[in-house]
Write a protein that holds these residues in place. Structure first.
Motif, PDB file in Angstrom:
ATOM      1  N   LEU A 194      -1.524   3.432  -2.178  1.00  0.00           N
ATOM      2  CA  LEU A 194      -2.898   2.952  -2.281  1.00  0.00           C
ATOM      3  C   LEU A 194      -3.544   2.833  -0.906  1.00  0.00           C
ATOM      4  O   LEU A 194      -2.854   2.692   0.100  1.00  0.00           O
ATOM      5  CB  LEU A 194      -2.923   1.570  -2.944  1.00  0.00           C
ATOM      6  CG  LEU A 194      -2.379   1.487  -4.358  1.00  0.00           C
ATOM      7  CD1 LEU A 194      -2.260   0.038  -4.785  1.00  0.00           C
ATOM      8  CD2 LEU A 194      -3.261   2.267  -5.311  1.00  0.00           C
ATOM      9  N   LYS A 195      -4.880   2.840  -0.905  1.00  0.00           N
ATOM     10  CA  LYS A 195      -5.632   2.651   0.334  1.00  0.00           C
ATOM     11  C   LYS A 195      -6.278   1.273   0.392  1.00  0.00           C
ATOM     12  O   LYS A 195      -6.953   0.938   1.357  1.00  0.00           O
ATOM     13  CB  LYS A 195      -6.704   3.731   0.458  1.00  0.00           C
ATOM     14  CG  LYS A 195      -6.123   5.120   0.611  1.00  0.00           C
ATOM     15  CD  LYS A 195      -7.209   6.144   0.725  1.00  0.00           C
ATOM     16  CE  LYS A 195      -6.609   7.532   0.822  1.00  0.00           C
ATOM     17  NZ  LYS A 195      -7.634   8.563   0.825  1.00  0.00           N
ATOM     18  N   SER A 196      -6.080   0.486  -0.673  1.00  0.00           N
ATOM     19  CA  SER A 196      -6.656  -0.856  -0.692  1.00  0.00           C
ATOM     20  C   SER A 196      -5.869  -1.742  -1.653  1.00  0.00           C
ATOM     21  O   SER A 196      -5.177  -1.253  -2.546  1.00  0.00           O
ATOM     22  CB  SER A 196      -8.117  -0.805  -1.124  1.00  0.00           C
ATOM     23  OG  SER A 196      -8.224  -0.342  -2.454  1.00  0.00           O
ATOM     24  N   LEU A 197      -6.002  -3.045  -1.442  1.00  0.00           N
ATOM     25  CA  LEU A 197      -5.408  -4.050  -2.319  1.00  0.00           C
ATOM     26  C   LEU A 197      -6.449  -5.119  -2.592  1.00  0.00           C
ATOM     27  O   LEU A 197      -7.277  -5.428  -1.729  1.00  0.00           O
ATOM     28  CB  LEU A 197      -4.204  -4.719  -1.645  1.00  0.00           C
ATOM     29  CG  LEU A 197      -3.034  -3.842  -1.225  1.00  0.00           C
ATOM     30  CD1 LEU A 197      -2.067  -4.647  -0.360  1.00  0.00           C
ATOM     31  CD2 LEU A 197      -2.323  -3.277  -2.443  1.00  0.00           C
ATOM     32  N   THR A 207      -8.524  -3.067   2.986  1.00  0.00           N
ATOM     33  CA  THR A 207      -8.474  -1.608   2.968  1.00  0.00           C
ATOM     34  C   THR A 207      -7.827  -1.083   4.244  1.00  0.00           C
ATOM     35  O   THR A 207      -7.650  -1.817   5.216  1.00  0.00           O
ATOM     36  CB  THR A 207      -9.893  -1.013   2.858  1.00  0.00           C
ATOM     37  OG1 THR A 207     -10.604  -1.320   4.059  1.00  0.00           O
ATOM     38  CG2 THR A 207     -10.649  -1.561   1.650  1.00  0.00           C
ATOM     39  N   TYR A 208      -7.531   0.211   4.220  1.00  0.00           N
ATOM     40  CA  TYR A 208      -7.027   0.867   5.427  1.00  0.00           C
ATOM     41  C   TYR A 208      -7.958   0.617   6.607  1.00  0.00           C
ATOM     42  O   TYR A 208      -7.520   0.398   7.725  1.00  0.00           O
ATOM     43  CB  TYR A 208      -6.927   2.370   5.212  1.00  0.00           C
ATOM     44  CG  TYR A 208      -5.661   2.873   4.585  1.00  0.00           C
ATOM     45  CD1 TYR A 208      -4.615   2.032   4.246  1.00  0.00           C
ATOM     46  CD2 TYR A 208      -5.489   4.228   4.348  1.00  0.00           C
ATOM     47  CE1 TYR A 208      -3.450   2.511   3.681  1.00  0.00           C
ATOM     48  CE2 TYR A 208      -4.327   4.717   3.776  1.00  0.00           C
ATOM     49  CZ  TYR A 208      -3.310   3.853   3.452  1.00  0.00           C
ATOM     50  OH  TYR A 208      -2.172   4.341   2.899  1.00  0.00           O
ATOM     51  N   MET A 216       0.837  -1.203   0.000  1.00  0.00           N
ATOM     52  CA  MET A 216       0.000   0.000   0.000  1.00  0.00           C
ATOM     53  C   MET A 216       0.874   1.256   0.000  1.00  0.00           C
ATOM     54  O   MET A 216       0.630   2.200  -0.745  1.00  0.00           O
ATOM     55  CB  MET A 216      -0.942   0.010   1.204  1.00  0.00           C
ATOM     56  CG  MET A 216      -2.064  -0.968   1.141  1.00  0.00           C
ATOM     57  SD  MET A 216      -3.033  -0.896   2.687  1.00  0.00           S
ATOM     58  CE  MET A 216      -4.337  -2.054   2.307  1.00  0.00           C
TER      59      MET A 216
END
Length: 129
Positions: A33-36, A51-52, A28
């Motif tokens: 990024l805030k999600s994978l 997600t975060y 992240m």
């Protein structure tokens, strides 16, 4: 009418469900990024999303250890998904109903990308002069 395929992100970063949270957080951070997207284990498995928010809940609120907890333990799986030809008004409705900010885009369980609330808002704001 705007469709999912007009606003979706196709450059998706994935992570193994068996990766530790530290690895997911590193991805992240590296990709900003805030999600994978959490990978499937076989063609008939479901895709997931981390997600975060998942990480915050597990690590901060519940005192979890990023070196001991697997992605699978905190991700949303199966993730909510839609097809690329769906109108974004229906995606927005799904997001508000299920209180999520990201939805995967699949075609016959193959990952095409994802659509985020920010992508929908950007498309809406582009229409405003």
């Amino acid at each position: 009418m705007l469709l999912v395929k007009n606003v979706m992100v196709t450059d998706v970063v994935t992570v193994s469900p068996f990766a530790k949270l530290r690895e997911a957080l590193s991805l992240m951070k590296k990709h900003k990024l805030k999600s994978l997207v959490v990978e499937r284990q076989n063609p008939h498995d479901a895709w997931g999303l981390i997600t975060y928010t998942n990480v915050l809940k597990t690590v901060i609120a519940e005192g979890g250890d990023i070196d001991l907890i697997n992605v699978y333990d905190v991700c949303a799986k199966p993730a909510i998904s839609v097809g690329q030809s769906l109108s974004i008004k229906h995606v927005a409705s799904l997001m508000t109903e299920h209180r999520v900010k990201r939805i995967l885009v699949l075609n016959d369980n193959e990952l095409l990308g994802f659509v985020a609330m920010d992508d929908i808002m950007d498309a809406l704001l582009d229409k405003i002069e």
